[in-house]
Design an enzyme around this catalytic site. Structure first.
Site, PDB file in Angstrom:
ATOM      1  N   ILE A  10       0.847  -1.195   0.000  1.00 56.67           N
ATOM      2  CA  ILE A  10       0.000   0.000   0.000  1.00 56.67           C
ATOM      3  C   ILE A  10       0.880   1.242   0.000  1.00 56.67           C
ATOM      4  O   ILE A  10       1.727   1.415   0.878  1.00 56.67           O
ATOM      5  CB  ILE A  10      -0.935   0.042   1.218  1.00 56.67           C
ATOM      6  CG1 ILE A  10      -1.739  -1.248   1.348  1.00 56.67           C
ATOM      7  CG2 ILE A  10      -1.874   1.243   1.124  1.00 56.67           C
ATOM      8  CD1 ILE A  10      -2.684  -1.271   2.546  1.00 56.67           C
ATOM      9  N   THR A  11       0.671   2.117  -0.964  1.00 53.92           N
ATOM     10  CA  THR A  11       1.395   3.382  -0.984  1.00 53.92           C
ATOM     11  C   THR A  11       0.603   4.418  -0.180  1.00 53.92           C
ATOM     12  O   THR A  11      -0.626   4.386  -0.138  1.00 53.92           O
ATOM     13  CB  THR A  11       1.610   3.896  -2.416  1.00 53.92           C
ATOM     14  OG1 THR A  11       0.354   4.269  -3.000  1.00 53.92           O
ATOM     15  CG2 THR A  11       2.261   2.819  -3.284  1.00 53.92           C
ATOM     16  N   GLY A  12       1.316   5.318   0.481  1.00 54.57           N
ATOM     17  CA  GLY A  12       0.646   6.363   1.248  1.00 54.57           C
ATOM     18  C   GLY A  12      -0.160   5.827   2.413  1.00 54.57           C
ATOM     19  O   GLY A  12      -1.262   6.306   2.689  1.00 54.57           O
ATOM     20  N   ALA A  13       0.382   4.835   3.114  1.00 52.39           N
ATOM     21  CA  ALA A  13      -0.379   4.172   4.179  1.00 52.39           C
ATOM     22  C   ALA A  13      -0.045   4.694   5.571  1.00 52.39           C
ATOM     23  O   ALA A  13      -0.264   4.002   6.564  1.00 52.39           O
ATOM     24  CB  ALA A  13      -0.137   2.670   4.128  1.00 52.39           C
ATOM     25  N   GLY A  16      -4.777   8.712   6.905  1.00 53.08           N
ATOM     26  CA  GLY A  16      -5.995   8.671   6.114  1.00 53.08           C
ATOM     27  C   GLY A  16      -6.460   7.288   5.723  1.00 53.08           C
ATOM     28  O   GLY A  16      -6.303   6.316   6.469  1.00 53.08           O
ATOM     29  N   TYR A 165      -5.664  18.873 -10.333  1.00 56.36           N
ATOM     30  CA  TYR A 165      -6.014  17.697  -9.531  1.00 56.36           C
ATOM     31  C   TYR A 165      -6.949  16.776 -10.315  1.00 56.36           C
ATOM     32  O   TYR A 165      -6.782  15.556 -10.317  1.00 56.36           O
ATOM     33  CB  TYR A 165      -6.671  18.144  -8.225  1.00 56.36           C
ATOM     34  CG  TYR A 165      -6.930  17.027  -7.253  1.00 56.36           C
ATOM     35  CD1 TYR A 165      -5.882  16.385  -6.591  1.00 56.36           C
ATOM     36  CD2 TYR A 165      -8.230  16.598  -6.991  1.00 56.36           C
ATOM     37  CE1 TYR A 165      -6.120  15.355  -5.698  1.00 56.36           C
ATOM     38  CE2 TYR A 165      -8.477  15.571  -6.094  1.00 56.36           C
ATOM     39  CZ  TYR A 165      -7.424  14.952  -5.451  1.00 56.36           C
ATOM     40  OH  TYR A 165      -7.665  13.927  -4.568  1.00 56.36           O
TER      41      TYR A 165
END
Length: 288
Positions: A10-13, A16, A165
């Site tokens: 998982i990236t950015g874990a 959030g 974005y």
């Protein structure tokens, strides 16, 4: 998919929905590999995973998604473990109100939200087990633009934070569509999701007007936002559910398959974006 003993990347874990998903999947028995840039936050998340599961078989790799060389180094480290991957969640992303260039000379939103995940996924393809699942986190804002602005893809001429974005989130969807087609013969699925309006730290450090307003609303009117755990529900569903074992190239909201707007089904644009992404990353996807 039974997650007991499965390997989930998982990236950015470290915050959030990524962190909430990591905790939930670890509780289901998965071994988690976190790919993120802040070592202190990683160590905090690993401690949380250990406390939640009683296991210390979870790992991490440092990567700064604003630097393609850093993404390559992270992938090389994961490849060196020779540990097959069952689920890859491309969750890492940023929001920004100002134009910034990465060390590679690309607009930051597009580079971090699309190019980094495109490159990491391609580099990790040799580790994917048959039946593996790739899950990309996008956002409903993709439908606010008419298509990728290929004439000014890095958005250097007329940068607009919301459009920038939206372009990056549309890129997530077009990437998913093309990758799903390419992986069909190999038993690997690839789907994309909108997590909803979630109370997270995304863009919290940005002082731009739009994100300042968003942070204010999250802080003082949380009732209108999902918790990170609620926001992670669709990511977890796509990681675990047997109902979608053979579903690929689809878009999900609230754990349900939802039709994409025409701009998200533009396969000509998807192929054009793919070719450009390979050129921008200096990486050609392998045959698996």
């Amino acid at each position: 998919m039974k997650l007991e003993g499965k390997h989930v990347v998982i990236t950015g874990a470290t915050a959030g929905i990524g962190q909430a998903s990591a905790i939930s999947l670890a509780k289901s028995g998965a071994r988690i590999t976190i790919v993120a840039r802040n070592q202190q936050k990683i160590e905090n998340t690993l401690a949380t995973l250990k406390a939640a599961t009683g296991r210390d078989d979870h790992r991490f790799v440092l990567a700064d998604f604003s630097c393609l060389a850093s993404v390559r180094r992270a992938a090389e480290e994961i490849l060196s473990w020779d540990d097959k991957i069952d689920v890859l969640q491309n969750n890492a992303g940023i929001a920004s109100s100002v134009y910034r260039e990465t060390s590679d000379g690309y607009e930051e939103l597009f580079a971090v939200n699309h190019l980094a995940g495109f490159l990491l996924t391609g580099l990790l393809l040799p580790l994917l087990n048959e039946g593996a699942r790739i899950i990309n986190v996008s956002a409903m804002i993709y439908a606010s633009v008419k298509g990728i602005n290929f004439d000014d893809l890095p958005a250097t001429k007329n940068f607009d934070p919301l459009k920038g974005y939206a372009y990056s989130k549309l890129a997530n969807i077009l990437f998913t569509k093309e990758l799903a087609e390419r992986l069909k013969p190999h038993g690997v699925t690839c789907n994309v999701l909108h997590p909803g309006a979630v109370s997270t730290t995304l863009g919290a450090e940005d002082k731009g007007r739009v994100l300042t307003i968003a942070s204010f609303l999250i802080k003082y009117f949380p009732i209108f936002f999902k918790t990170p755990e609620q926001g992670a529900a669709t990511s977890n569903y796509l990681s675990e559910s047997d109902d979608i074992a053979n579903v690929t190239g689809k878009y999900f909201v609230n754990c349900k398959q939802v039709p994409l707007k025409p701009v998200g089904e533009d396969m000509e644009a998807a192929k054009r974006l793919w070719a450009l992404s390979e050129k921008m990353t200096g990486f050609t996807y392998p045959e698996i």
